[in-house]
Design a protein around this motif. Structure first.
Motif, PDB file in Angstrom:
ATOM      1  N   GLN A 166       0.872  -1.170   0.000  1.00 40.14           N
ATOM      2  CA  GLN A 166       0.000   0.000   0.000  1.00 40.14           C
ATOM      3  C   GLN A 166       0.907   1.216   0.000  1.00 40.14           C
ATOM      4  O   GLN A 166       1.974   1.206   0.614  1.00 40.14           O
ATOM      5  CB  GLN A 166      -0.897   0.024   1.235  1.00 40.14           C
ATOM      6  N   HIS A 167       0.495   2.223  -0.720  1.00 43.33           N
ATOM      7  CA  HIS A 167       1.263   3.459  -0.724  1.00 43.33           C
ATOM      8  C   HIS A 167       0.328   4.643  -0.545  1.00 43.33           C
ATOM      9  O   HIS A 167      -0.846   4.588  -0.860  1.00 43.33           O
ATOM     10  CB  HIS A 167       2.132   3.602  -1.975  1.00 43.33           C
ATOM     11  N   ARG A 168       0.916   5.686  -0.006  1.00 44.29           N
ATOM     12  CA  ARG A 168       0.168   6.902   0.297  1.00 44.29           C
ATOM     13  C   ARG A 168       0.677   8.009  -0.620  1.00 44.29           C
ATOM     14  O   ARG A 168       1.868   8.313  -0.637  1.00 44.29           O
ATOM     15  CB  ARG A 168       0.411   7.267   1.762  1.00 44.29           C
ATOM     16  N   PHE A 169      -0.233   8.572  -1.401  1.00 45.29           N
ATOM     17  CA  PHE A 169       0.086   9.704  -2.265  1.00 45.29           C
ATOM     18  C   PHE A 169      -0.495  10.959  -1.633  1.00 45.29           C
ATOM     19  O   PHE A 169      -1.658  10.970  -1.224  1.00 45.29           O
ATOM     20  CB  PHE A 169      -0.512   9.517  -3.659  1.00 45.29           C
ATOM     21  N   CYS A 170       0.320  12.015  -1.559  1.00 47.70           N
ATOM     22  CA  CYS A 170      -0.123  13.286  -0.982  1.00 47.70           C
ATOM     23  C   CYS A 170       0.264  14.439  -1.905  1.00 47.70           C
ATOM     24  O   CYS A 170       1.295  14.382  -2.574  1.00 47.70           O
ATOM     25  CB  CYS A 170       0.536  13.532   0.377  1.00 47.70           C
ATOM     26  N   HIS A 171      -0.564  15.460  -1.917  1.00 51.09           N
ATOM     27  CA  HIS A 171      -0.264  16.709  -2.601  1.00 51.09           C
ATOM     28  C   HIS A 171      -1.055  17.829  -1.912  1.00 51.09           C
ATOM     29  O   HIS A 171      -2.050  17.569  -1.232  1.00 51.09           O
ATOM     30  CB  HIS A 171      -0.607  16.634  -4.100  1.00 51.09           C
ATOM     31  N   ARG A 172      -0.589  19.038  -2.071  1.00 57.07           N
ATOM     32  CA  ARG A 172      -1.258  20.180  -1.468  1.00 57.07           C
ATOM     33  C   ARG A 172      -2.375  20.634  -2.405  1.00 57.07           C
ATOM     34  O   ARG A 172      -2.173  20.836  -3.592  1.00 57.07           O
ATOM     35  CB  ARG A 172      -0.266  21.320  -1.250  1.00 57.07           C
ATOM     36  N   CYS A 199      -4.364  13.561   0.945  1.00 56.87           N
ATOM     37  CA  CYS A 199      -3.662  12.278   0.856  1.00 56.87           C
ATOM     38  C   CYS A 199      -4.654  11.146   0.658  1.00 56.87           C
ATOM     39  O   CYS A 199      -5.787  11.206   1.128  1.00 56.87           O
ATOM     40  CB  CYS A 199      -2.864  12.013   2.138  1.00 56.87           C
ATOM     41  N   GLY A 200      -4.179  10.118  -0.012  1.00 54.79           N
ATOM     42  CA  GLY A 200      -4.960   8.904  -0.181  1.00 54.79           C
ATOM     43  C   GLY A 200      -4.042   7.702  -0.129  1.00 54.79           C
ATOM     44  O   GLY A 200      -2.895   7.763  -0.567  1.00 54.79           O
TER      45      GLY A 200
END
Length: 163
Positions: free
Chosen positions: A124-130, A137-138
């Motif tokens: 599982q990976h977490r992608f984040c952006h402003r 994040c998801g």
């Protein structure tokens, strides 16, 4: 000697996880690598691949994908190497100032050998952006098929799902 080698490999796994910035969340798992050396190789390759992603280094990222890549995305469908490269290029271009990054969720990586081919890795990976002044994040799931060739490890198949 085998005990020392196993300890060194396990230490490398731990160091790889810490140094690669895998700090976004932790999942406790009862998974024990079937092949600790293979696990260390794949987690290292995954770490380096996503270090390139986090640096928005398109060429560095694409160096980890085989030119025969098939990338399956539950929302976006199937894309090949060229389409995947174009997609990452657009993603980086559209997120130059958003802090876009990917982090492995600690404790989710599992690696299994594929005889006479390479390995399958799930995580599982977490992608984040402003977005809108705050971090968005998801956490998503993926399966990657890695093939070991003369030029090292390359991803030949990706299944990215649960978006």
């Amino acid at each position: 000697m085998d005990r020392i080698k196993r300890l060194v490999i396990m230490l490398l796994i731990l160091i790889t996880a810490v140094l690669s910035g895998y700090s976004q969340g932790t999942i406790t798992s009862k998974y024990t690598p079937v092949d600790p050396e293979l696990y260390a190789e794949i987690t290292r390759a995954d770490s380096l691949m996503f270090a390139a992603f986090n640096a928005h280094d398109l060429d560095g990222l694409m160096a980890y994908f085989d030119e025969g890549l098939e990338f399956f995305h539950d929302k976006g469908g199937l894309s090949d190497y060229r389409q995947t490269k174009e997609g990452f290029s657009a993603l980086f271009r559209n997120n130059q100032h958003t802090g876009l990054r990917r982090d492995l969720v600690v404790g989710t990586m599992e690696v299994y050998p594929i005889n006479n081919y390479g390995a399958v890795a799930t995580s599982q990976h977490r992608f984040c952006h402003r977005e809108g002044g705050k971090m968005d994040c998801g956490t998503f799931k993926n399966i990657m098929i890695w093939k070991k060739g003369n030029n090292g490890w390359k991803v030949t198949r990706v299944i990215s799902y649960d978006h």
